[in-house]
Design a protein around this motif. Structure first.
Motif, mmCIF file in Angstrom:
data_model
loop_
_atom_site.group_PDB
_atom_site.id
_atom_site.type_symbol
_atom_site.label_atom_id
_atom_site.label_comp_id
_atom_site.label_asym_id
_atom_site.label_seq_id
_atom_site.Cartn_x
_atom_site.Cartn_y
_atom_site.Cartn_z
ATOM 1 N N SER A 33 29.397 44.856 39.928
ATOM 2 C CA SER A 33 30.622 45.385 39.311
ATOM 3 C C SER A 33 31.889 44.864 39.771
ATOM 4 O O SER A 33 32.774 44.982 39.427
ATOM 5 C CB SER A 33 30.733 46.967 39.615
ATOM 6 O OG SER A 33 30.569 47.074 40.799
ATOM 7 N N ASN A 34 31.649 44.086 41.083
ATOM 8 C CA ASN A 34 32.707 43.223 41.938
ATOM 9 C C ASN A 34 32.901 42.019 41.204
ATOM 10 O O ASN A 34 33.697 41.190 41.668
ATOM 11 C CB ASN A 34 32.451 43.309 43.226
ATOM 12 C CG ASN A 34 32.278 44.853 43.776
ATOM 13 O OD1 ASN A 34 33.321 45.669 43.525
ATOM 14 N ND2 ASN A 34 31.551 44.927 44.877
ATOM 15 N N CYS A 35 31.939 41.442 40.514
ATOM 16 C CA CYS A 35 32.041 40.139 40.247
ATOM 17 C C CYS A 35 33.113 40.038 38.874
ATOM 18 O O CYS A 35 32.832 40.673 37.720
ATOM 19 C CB CYS A 35 30.708 39.554 39.609
ATOM 20 S SG CYS A 35 30.673 37.860 38.957
ATOM 21 N N SER A 36 34.260 39.540 39.032
ATOM 22 C CA SER A 36 35.094 39.242 38.259
ATOM 23 C C SER A 36 34.688 38.198 37.202
ATOM 24 O O SER A 36 34.921 38.356 35.741
ATOM 25 C CB SER A 36 36.409 38.822 38.849
ATOM 26 O OG SER A 36 36.240 37.367 39.066
ATOM 27 N N CYS A 37 33.855 37.195 37.193
ATOM 28 C CA CYS A 37 33.229 36.420 36.356
ATOM 29 C C CYS A 37 32.240 37.159 35.336
ATOM 30 O O CYS A 37 32.272 36.970 33.945
ATOM 31 C CB CYS A 37 32.676 35.296 36.861
ATOM 32 S SG CYS A 37 33.454 34.165 37.444
ATOM 33 N N LEU A 38 31.446 38.203 35.893
ATOM 34 C CA LEU A 38 30.797 39.129 34.905
ATOM 35 C C LEU A 38 31.828 39.693 33.893
ATOM 36 O O LEU A 38 31.397 40.074 32.756
ATOM 37 C CB LEU A 38 30.158 40.211 35.733
ATOM 38 C CG LEU A 38 28.867 40.417 35.309
ATOM 39 C CD1 LEU A 38 27.727 39.595 35.226
ATOM 40 C CD2 LEU A 38 28.360 41.747 36.234
#
Length: 700
Positions: A474-479
């Motif tokens: 949930s912390n991955c902005s690219c995701l």
């Protein structure tokens, strides 16, 4: 490996009889078309598939569970032991439908269907031959019942060929129903039998990739789960067993999963290596082999591309092999001299312990014997000889192996490496056709150049992942930029085509081997630029290419308009993304997973108003020709700047592509379709050879 479920399929209609195979075959088997007792048709019988295209809009009769369903039913009809063998001399009528001769028991025991608490073993279907083999195509019996499959439904209509009407009965089978839109079905008398096979394979692989994306813990094998859904939805081709060639399947075709061969009717066994059926020769009933898979499990000898020494079925480490089941069918095929499909295998260099299955064509058994195996027990051996006059299959793979070990053994090489060492692997330039010594000069480059600097007020996206970007983080902005899912599988395979993919940028904290940097790692395959007979120079690959694999980027000079480009007879190297690409049709069908229907992504995508000109500089992409039935599509990707209006154009494989197959993509609308629109391709006659040939230009 995960265990297979033994439960019955959800929402299966238990009021009809299913033609199933014995459980003792150690392989999940699938029901034949409902209402048919036999599972055989001659090689010339037209294929039938009732299937929605991957971009169609429909809902199924019931939502498919995300849990694993079995690949075979747990009930069967009771059978009379005194029942007469099925007479199934099939011919083609004037309308292209299969027609059975008089006396064929088409209805079977349909009214005797009853659920069974355990899996019963009905007798194998028996097919009738005359003294010269199957009844020749076009030989019409005096009377008989006609089996017709409508092009707009999956019902089977059964009636007398002369008095059809009053005695007509309808036997309905499960099929997807259209709601709020047209249901796109492939007709049973398709002019191109290749089309339904490719659509089925594309639908399966798109579904498998999506299932893998939803459950990367791999508690369930996505290939088996996808196969179950496809079978339950009746999304398959060549559902009737046959001896000889399978319509729509070509010699040299490759498969990455056994279930793919089941779905297209090439090999009916998802585990066992010998596929067989019972056939009638005159007044005798014999089991005969339909096909074998040499997957390296047994001690086979296959160094010779025209000879296969095949080991019999059954474990020889504890006891002698028995002359039964597949072994008996092979022995009978030796005496009957019927053609047998042979599928060989090779290691997948890009997947640990992975295999690639290669359809090597038709063989006949010329000899059999028994010998002591390594364990000291008797093993059956069968000598297969390849039928002459067929295209090369495994021979192409053997040839490429020699080239890779010694590149100088590749004949007619003009230049060993067209890229001069820039690419990860050499790109050789070859001409096996004429005395042309190569294309006009251009500067080889692996990166695009911009006529004007890209300026964007939008900041470059970045993630703070100290390790690799992981699914569900949930912390991955690219995701989040990619809609909550990583666009690639752990092996670097594209999951779904999207209007725009955001790969990790130079500002991201993740390392260069992050799975969200697939296209940034450059070309990973071994390509060659070759001279075609009628399309100038083309591009092909020494490696087998899996659907969704990254091919290359279209490299050249990026300009905002074609107006500044000098257009002449030699300048056909222009890419203009003026239309939404066919890649959107490549995605999975969400209704098969109980998901809501997606919006039309091609309409949601923003039009791109730039061109890439590769006359003076470029890479291997400039040599890809047009095809009306392409095996490559383009996907916009952003990773090094924040302007979504100037993405990189990345090419991915639409389907599984065998080695030495020309790589092509669809150039887009022809000049006639464009009207007053400024053209970017010079109008020429199209030589792609596709039955879908609708364009009138190509690239030289």
């Amino acid at each position: 490996m995960e265990e297979r479920s033994n439960c019955a399929p959800h929402s299966w209609n238990e009021s009809v009889v299913l033609d199933v195979k014995p459980l003792r075959s150690l392989a999940p088997m699938y029901p034949a078309p409902l209402g048919q007792k036999n599972t055989f048709s001659p090689p010339n019988a037209p294929p039938f598939v009732c299937v929605t295209t991957p971009f169609g809009s429909f809902t199924t009769e019931s939502a498919f569970p995300l849990g694993f369903c079995p690949l075979f039913p747990s009930f069967a009809a009771s059978h009379d032991v005194n029942q007469k063998p099925v007479d199934a001399n099939f011919v083609n009528d004037a309308n292209g439908f299969a027609r059975a001769s008089e006396g064929s028991d088409i209805n079977g025991s349909l009214h005797n269907a009853s659920p069974s608490p355990s899996f019963q073993t009905p007798p194998a279907a028996i097919v009738s031959f005359n003294n010269e083999g199957p009844l020749a195509s076009g030989a019409s019996p005096p009377s008989g019942r006609t089996i017709k499959r409508s092009s707009c439904s999956n019902s089977i209509h059964i009636g007398n060929s002369e008095t059809e009407g009053s005695n007509k009965k309808k036997i309905k089978t499960r099929r997807p129903k259209a709601t709020g839109g047209d249901l796109s079905l492939l007709p049973s008398s398709s002019h191109d039998p290749r089309e339904p096979v490719e659509v089925v394979l594309m639908t399966f692989d798109a579904l498998r990739r999506r299932l893998m994306q939803l459950d990367e813990s791999k508690r369930l094998r996505p290939d088996l789960k996808a196969g179950t859904i496809m079978m339950s939805s009746d999304l398959r081709a060549n559902m009737v067993k046959r001896i000889g060639q399978v319509p729509g399947v070509a010699v040299g075709d490759i498969f990455y999963f056994r279930i793919e061969m089941c779905l297209v009717g090439l090999h009916g066994q998802s585990v066992a290596g010998i596929d067989y059926m019972t056939a009638r020769f005159g007044n005798e009933d014999d089991p005969v082999a339909l096909g074998v898979v040499s997957a390296g499990v047994y001690d086979n000898e296959e160094d010779n591309v025209d000879v296969l020494i095949y080991s019999g079925q059954g474990s020889s480490s504890k006891d002698d092999q028995k002359l039964e089941r597949g072994n008996l069918a092979l022995e009978k095929s030796l005496h009957r001299a019927n053609e047998i499909r042979v599928i060989r295998s090779a290691k997948d260099p890009f997947v640990l312990n992975g295999k690639i299955y290669i359809y090597d064509g038709l063989y006949k058994i010329h000899e059999s014997w028994v010998e002591k195996g390594k364990s000291g027990f008797n093993t059956f051996k069968y000598k297969f000889l390849r039928e002459p006059g067929q295209p090369d299959g495994i021979a192409v793979w053997k040839m490429i192996e020699r080239w890779k070990q010694n590149p100088s053994s590749r004949g007619n090489v003009i230049l060993p490496d067209l890229s001069s060492g820039i690419e990860n692997t050499p790109v050789c330039l070859v001409n096996d056709v004429d005395d042309n010594r190569g294309p006009r000069y251009f500067a080889y480059s692996t990166t695009v150049s911009y006529s004007k600097p890209i300026t964007s007020s939008r900041p470059l996206h970045s993630c703070m992942c100290n390790s690799l970007c992981m699914p569900g983080d949930s912390n991955c902005s690219c995701l989040h930029q990619n809609g909550g899912f990583l666009p690639y599988s752990p092996n670097g395979i594209l999951i779904s085509c999207k209007p725009l993919i955001y790969e990790c940028s130079v500002s991201c904290q993740c390392p260069t081997n992050c799975r969200n940097r697939v296209t940034q790692r450059g070309v990973q395959l071994h390509f060659e630029v070759f001279r075609t007979r009628d399309r100038g120079w083309g591009l092909r690959c020494w490696d087998a290419i899996r659907a969704g694999t990254f091919i290359c980027e279209y490299v050249g000079e990026v300009t905002e308009s074609i107006q500044g480009v000098e257009y002449d007879d030699e300048n056909d190297y222009i890419f203009q993304p003026r239309h939404a690409d066919q890649g959107f049709k490549w995605n999975y069908v969400p209704e098969l997973l109980g998901e809501p229907s997606r919006v039309d992504l091609s309409e949601a995508s923003k039009p791109l108003s730039f061109i890439i000109h590769s006359k003076n500089m470029g890479n291997i992409s400039r040599f890809m020709n047009h095809s009306c039935s392409p095996n490559v599509f383009w996907q916009p990707v952003v990773h090094d700047h924040g302007d979504d209006g100037f993405p990189h154009i990345m090419f991915f494989a639409t389907k599984h592509i065998p080695p030495m197959t020309e790589l092509t993509y669809d150039y887009g609308p022809s000049s006639a379709d464009m009207g007053d629109y400024v053209q970017s391709r010079r109008t020429k006659e199209c030589f792609c050879g596709s039955v879908k040939l609708t364009r009138t230009y190509d690239q030289y």
